[in-house]
Design a protein around this motif. Sequence first.
Motif, PDB file in Angstrom:
ATOM      1  N   THR A   4       7.937  -7.016   2.467  1.00 40.84           N
ATOM      2  CA  THR A   4       6.788  -7.813   2.069  1.00 40.84           C
ATOM      3  C   THR A   4       5.500  -7.147   2.504  1.00 40.84           C
ATOM      4  OG1 THR A   4       6.942  -9.072   4.111  1.00 40.84           O
ATOM      5  CG2 THR A   4       8.149  -9.919   2.216  1.00 40.84           C
ATOM      6  N   ASP A  22      -1.414 -10.855  -4.752  1.00 39.88           N
ATOM      7  CA  ASP A  22      -1.032 -11.832  -3.742  1.00 39.88           C
ATOM      8  C   ASP A  22      -2.230 -12.162  -2.869  1.00 39.88           C
ATOM      9  OD1 ASP A  22      -1.301  -9.474  -2.451  1.00 39.88           O
ATOM     10  OD2 ASP A  22       0.702  -9.422  -1.568  1.00 39.88           O
ATOM     11  N   SER A  23      -2.011 -12.999  -1.867  1.00 37.54           N
ATOM     12  CA  SER A  23      -3.103 -13.470  -1.013  1.00 37.54           C
ATOM     13  C   SER A  23      -3.594 -12.411  -0.042  1.00 37.54           C
ATOM     14  CB  SER A  23      -2.644 -14.708  -0.229  1.00 37.54           C
ATOM     15  OG  SER A  23      -1.499 -14.403   0.558  1.00 37.54           O
ATOM     16  N   ARG A  45       2.393  -7.683  -6.127  1.00 38.39           N
ATOM     17  CA  ARG A  45       3.846  -7.809  -6.148  1.00 38.39           C
ATOM     18  C   ARG A  45       4.332  -7.754  -7.585  1.00 38.39           C
ATOM     19  NH1 ARG A  45       5.636 -12.526  -1.794  1.00 38.39           N
ATOM     20  NH2 ARG A  45       4.740 -11.530   0.079  1.00 38.39           N
ATOM     21  N   ARG A  88       7.038  -9.228 -10.153  1.00 31.98           N
ATOM     22  CA  ARG A  88       7.917 -10.382 -10.362  1.00 31.98           C
ATOM     23  C   ARG A  88       8.566 -10.272 -11.742  1.00 31.98           C
ATOM     24  NH1 ARG A  88       6.936 -14.173  -6.436  1.00 31.98           N
ATOM     25  NH2 ARG A  88       4.959 -13.972  -5.314  1.00 31.98           N
TER      26      ARG A  88
END
Length: 666
Positions: free
Chosen positions: A183, A586-587, A592, A594
């Motif tokens: 991550t 993302d934050s 990312r 998906r």
Amino acid sequence: MSRRSRASRERQHVHCDSCYSRRCRARVEVSVCCALIPCRLHCGALFHLCKEEDHLLLCPNVRVPCLNAGYGCPVQLPRSSQAAHLQVCPASVVCCSMEWLRWPTDDTNPHSYITLQENVLKDNEGQGEALDVAVALADQAELYSRLKMRPLYPEQMEEEEEEEIREEKKEEMAMAEFVTGVTNSDANKENSSVQNSAGLVLSKEKHNLCDMMFSMERGGCAVAQENLGNPEQSPRPAERGQAQSAGDLKEAETQDSGVMGLAPWQEGVMERLGKQLTPQEYSMYIVHHGRMLLNFGQIHACTPRELDFVYGSLEPIPVQTLRSFKVPESYHYRSRVHMYETVARAPCEQRGVDTSDLGVNEEDWFSDEAAATLLGYTEGEVMGHKISESKAIDCLYIDVGTQTHSFRSAPFKRRTTLAEVMVDRPLRLRLQLQAESVNSRHSRASCVFAFLCGHTFHRREFAAHVRNVHSDILTCLSGWFEQRCPLAYLGCTYSQGRFEPSTQKATVTFNQQLRSFNLRPTLVDRGGGEASLSSLPYEVLCHVTSFLDSLSLSQLALVSRLMRQVCSSLLQDRGMVTLRWERTPDSHGGARWRAKPVWEFSRLFSSVDSWHMSDIPPMSAHLKVCPHYETCVHSEPVPLPSMSDKQRCSQEERMSLVNLFTGNRW
């Protein structure tokens, strides 16, 4: 075993654990036996009541998700129908991996089809392109999109900005997260900086490098501190003179003389180190005093032959030749005498040369981006190195190669491809029309550019695609499925399709945007008014579209919203579902990848079981009107070899075979 099955196993009774009979007549008792019941899903099984949960894990009538549920299939079906459903499962797709090869055009070869390729694009403007030209143009567009300018022309790149480098690093981190599963939060923790007391910020890599540099010294200090804390390991001076026997006195004398020490120059120091020190201390001693041990002969720089258990028993192979080494030519004085003697040198003059001294126009200074890039990648694939790469001749001389290019569109950006450079340029075909299939003769290693089909089909459609597209059309495209004029090498652009489906009258076309073949039916104008297809009832439209192939359905869905709804009703039966990867932010400021399930129709046209010859005039009819076919009409008679004036002899006095070749017959 699942948690539910373990829990049910604990609640089973003593008799039920070993009872598997359908005709069990045991009496129902608490903690001993329970009642015998049938399956509530009517599969025909009989079992004790306490085994009902375990039976649901194996019951063939229980509705379970499809085996391809993780790939997007939403079907819920009985467990007994899972195997049969795989044949029609919309997620059971196959990606075609068929390949073909192409070579770039050779402008220096006079027998190539350069004139044809220049004329075919001019004559086909506003008309339907031939199949071989359409496929070659589609392959060229794909090739341009994957050829990057940076590997060949690093000096022609713009200066990299910090923002572009940061965006590229974010994309690399996103791809690494997709591959490794790490991550972004973990990556940010690992890449976090270390702040010292002075306020300096050091990255983790630099911190680890500095830590590695001083780790050995820290280890040596720790060992020395432990030795100071343990006085028992070092011998006391008072105990050295307390020997009673002669042997003890001799050992004391040798100890006083320094033989029993741990200095690198003392005899037997390696044996004493192995006995007195721990493995960690022994390794630290070798690291710090290794050079002194080599100088004093305590250790060997390399393993001696008598101690080598692998190569110690091997005998050297005698040299069979007189000269086993060829001295480079540049070592000989005669070969390089011109470098030292001014008399032997050729007369030269120091002079600055510019491009204007070559006598060319300014327009000729600039190179064609497409031609230079294709030539550069061809050289790398065929020869294994770049154009004008530096190459060492021998130990003294090196051929330094330089290749400069001047482009109008330079400088290029970091990720510029050849397709972006050739957007506003006139279209020109730079690949050969004839494609070569991958086989034992033509492999990817023997050709330059390889092209992959890459289309996705349902498993039941894959066989028809390979048979019709790759076996019938692509492999037989040049000269058989589509025939060109025999004078095509002179520039004639005439071609004709020789085959059509045996069940209907249709022509084979190629869509460059979709990169797929299609059957275009030959319509007969019967007159009458035009009827709107959208005015038909919804049920009629669904019935009509059920007869269309997958490619026609995918194109019909783009016509209007009504047609899209009609085609969507056939997705469950005729469509397929695939995973499409999307890059989402993302934050943490990164990105990312998906997977999103997407429903679509394949690129398969109507399956053709057999082909037959088209009803078209033969190629000889075109040669009568071909502008490149020039007939040579002889107005004067030409004598044959047997009609010589000098041959006046009779039938018996014919010339011999020797006289036939040596005599002057004319």
